[in-house]
Design an enzyme around this catalytic site. Structure first.
Site, PDB file in Angstrom:
ATOM      1  N   THR A  50      69.865  44.487  92.675  1.00 15.85           N
ATOM      2  CA  THR A  50      70.535  43.307  92.137  1.00 15.85           C
ATOM      3  C   THR A  50      72.040  43.519  92.273  1.00 15.85           C
ATOM      4  O   THR A  50      72.500  44.541  92.779  1.00 15.85           O
ATOM      5  CB  THR A  50      70.189  43.093  90.650  1.00 15.85           C
ATOM      6  N   CYS A  51      72.826  42.548  91.774  1.00 17.74           N
ATOM      7  CA  CYS A  51      74.279  42.702  91.863  1.00 17.74           C
ATOM      8  C   CYS A  51      74.787  43.808  90.946  1.00 17.74           C
ATOM      9  O   CYS A  51      75.914  44.290  91.109  1.00 17.74           O
ATOM     10  CB  CYS A  51      74.975  41.382  91.534  1.00 17.74           C
ATOM     11  N   ASN A  52      73.969  44.233  89.992  1.00 12.77           N
ATOM     12  CA  ASN A  52      74.417  45.240  89.037  1.00 12.77           C
ATOM     13  C   ASN A  52      73.679  46.571  89.126  1.00 12.77           C
ATOM     14  O   ASN A  52      74.065  47.524  88.443  1.00 12.77           O
ATOM     15  CB  ASN A  52      74.285  44.707  87.603  1.00 12.77           C
ATOM     16  N   ARG A  53      72.624  46.630  89.938  1.00 14.91           N
ATOM     17  CA  ARG A  53      71.892  47.894  90.017  1.00 14.91           C
ATOM     18  C   ARG A  53      71.117  48.016  91.330  1.00 14.91           C
ATOM     19  O   ARG A  53      70.707  47.016  91.938  1.00 14.91           O
ATOM     20  CB  ARG A  53      70.945  48.056  88.829  1.00 14.91           C
ATOM     21  N   GLU A 114      69.738  38.680  79.616  1.00 22.27           N
ATOM     22  CA  GLU A 114      69.801  37.609  80.626  1.00 22.27           C
ATOM     23  C   GLU A 114      68.460  37.460  81.347  1.00 22.27           C
ATOM     24  O   GLU A 114      67.700  38.413  81.487  1.00 22.27           O
ATOM     25  CB  GLU A 114      70.952  37.863  81.605  1.00 22.27           C
ATOM     26  N   ASP A 115      68.209  36.244  81.822  1.00 17.84           N
ATOM     27  CA  ASP A 115      66.900  35.876  82.372  1.00 17.84           C
ATOM     28  C   ASP A 115      66.663  36.327  83.809  1.00 17.84           C
ATOM     29  O   ASP A 115      65.539  36.622  84.197  1.00 17.84           O
ATOM     30  CB  ASP A 115      66.731  34.356  82.336  1.00 17.84           C
ATOM     31  N   GLY A 189      76.818  29.524  99.133  1.00 14.73           N
ATOM     32  CA  GLY A 189      75.533  30.142  98.800  1.00 14.73           C
ATOM     33  C   GLY A 189      74.821  29.298  97.760  1.00 14.73           C
ATOM     34  O   GLY A 189      75.456  28.733  96.864  1.00 14.73           O
ATOM     35  N   GLY A 191      71.740  30.319  95.969  1.00 15.29           N
ATOM     36  CA  GLY A 191      70.707  31.066  95.263  1.00 15.29           C
ATOM     37  C   GLY A 191      70.704  30.673  93.791  1.00 15.29           C
ATOM     38  O   GLY A 191      71.326  29.691  93.390  1.00 15.29           O
TER      39      GLY A 191
END
Length: 358
Positions: A50-53, A114-115, A189, A191
């Site tokens: 993901t953007c964070n992990r 967060e979802d 984008g 998404g």
């Protein structure tokens, strides 16, 4: 004996510049599974990106899985071994299980609860099935974690009190431009995060939104949302730089999609606020140094997210009780199946007694 481990890099331990070096694109995930199969060390693998992990979960028959995962990150992404060593966090057995359940619930996210992460965990599991990477142990682990996250969301009101990454990004933009009235935006984008951004922009009463994506059907879908949304070809996005006050970009491209040279040729000197929610980043960082431009990146979200967490902690603690129950149920399943798993078979709920809530 089977050995369960995970290794990963996330926003809590590593800077954005490091995380984007080890971000798995869809094609990279496929290549990673192929490389792991050829090397034959791991029996089961699931990759979350993901953007964070960026995290790899694995099962092996040898206790050398941690060393293998560290070396894999270094060789696959061609990063220095010292940099990998300094940033990669490894967890084994019970710690890896407990971590995944919290990740699936958004309890390890930049924005608490967060979802979007639940969908990303589901996607990771589906991708592993597609690439024939997972097996009996990880399949059950991920299915249980996903089921638990769904239960927590319906049992607690954490989701109702959470604020998405996109919403916080819009808040940052609001602080920058003060009012959305009469303003125009470009969204690059389409998404999940970009679509959420569209909804927030519309709710703020923005005058016009240009949208672009490499897939034209997504542009058409976005145009149908509201009359003031206009689609443009991806290659023509630069043509509206001079007309907009806001640019939000969140694509899955492995490279910049807005370059400094192109930007300078097509913008004027009016005030412009840019929000880059992508990882790797979409917007060349040097653009943020141009006069009149304010550029926010994903790590700027963290500062506001931390301010909003206190009021959600009560619901978080309720959710964590459910997480602990379901983690023990997974351990019970391991024992029932007669699987010897490193550091897991003798675990009971007493392990949580010394734990302190955040």
């Amino acid at each position: 004996m089977k050995y369960l481990a995970m290794a990963g890099i996330d926003y809590e331990n590593s800077a954005l510049e490091v995380r984007e070096k080890v971000s798995f694109t869809k094609s990279a995930i496929k290549r990673a599974f192929e490389k792991i199969k050829v090397e034959g060390i791991l029996e089961e693998v699931i990759i979350i990106s993901t953007c964070n992990r960026s995290e790899i979960y694995c099962i092996s028959e040898e206790a050398s899985e941690e060393e293998y995962l560290r070396n894999f990150y270094s060789s696959f992404f061609k990063i220095d071994k010292k940099e990998a060593e300094d940033n990669i966090v490894c967890r084994k057995g019970f710690d890896a299980i407990y971590h995944l359940f919290q990740v699936a619930n958004g309890f390890k996210s930049m924005v608490l609860g967060e979802d979007q992460i639940l969908g990303q965990v589901k996607d990771a599991y589906s991708e592993a099935l597609l690439n024939k990477g997972s097996g009996k142990i990880l399949n059950r682990l991920f299915l249980n974690a996903i089921t638990d996250a769904k239960k927590v969301k319906t049992t607690t009101s954490l989701t109702n009190t959470s604020i998405s990454v996109s919403a916080i990004g819009i808040k940052l933009i609001h602080e920058c431009i003060k009012s959305f009235k009469g303003k125009k935006a470009l969204v690059v984008g389409l998404g999940k995060m970009s679509k959420l951004s569209l909804q927030y922009l519309l709710s703020e009463g923005i005058e016009k939104i240009y949208v672009t994506n490499r897939t034209k059907t997504k542009i058409l879908d976005a145009e149908s949302i509201a009359d003031n949304i206009e689609g443009i070809d991806f290659k023509d996005k630069h043509k509206v730089f001079k007309d907009v006050d806001i640019i939000i970009s969140c694509t899955s491209a492995p490279h910049f999609v807005i370059h400094k040279g192109e930007f300078q040729k097509n913008c004027n000197e009016k005030k412009l606020c840019m929000l880059d929610l992508a990882l790797p980043r979409d917007i060349e960082p040097e653009i943020g140094k141009i006069k009149g431009v304010t550029l926010y990146v994903i790590d700027d979200i963290k500062k506001i997210a931390q301010k909003n967490e206190q009021r959600r902690l009560v619901e978080y603690n309720k959710g964590m009780e459910l997480v602990k129950e379901d983690v023990i149920k997974y351990i019970d399943w391991i024992n029932h199946e007669g699987i010897e798993l490193n550091g897991c078979n003798n675990i009971t709920k007493d392990i949580f007694k010394e734990e302190v809530s955040i």
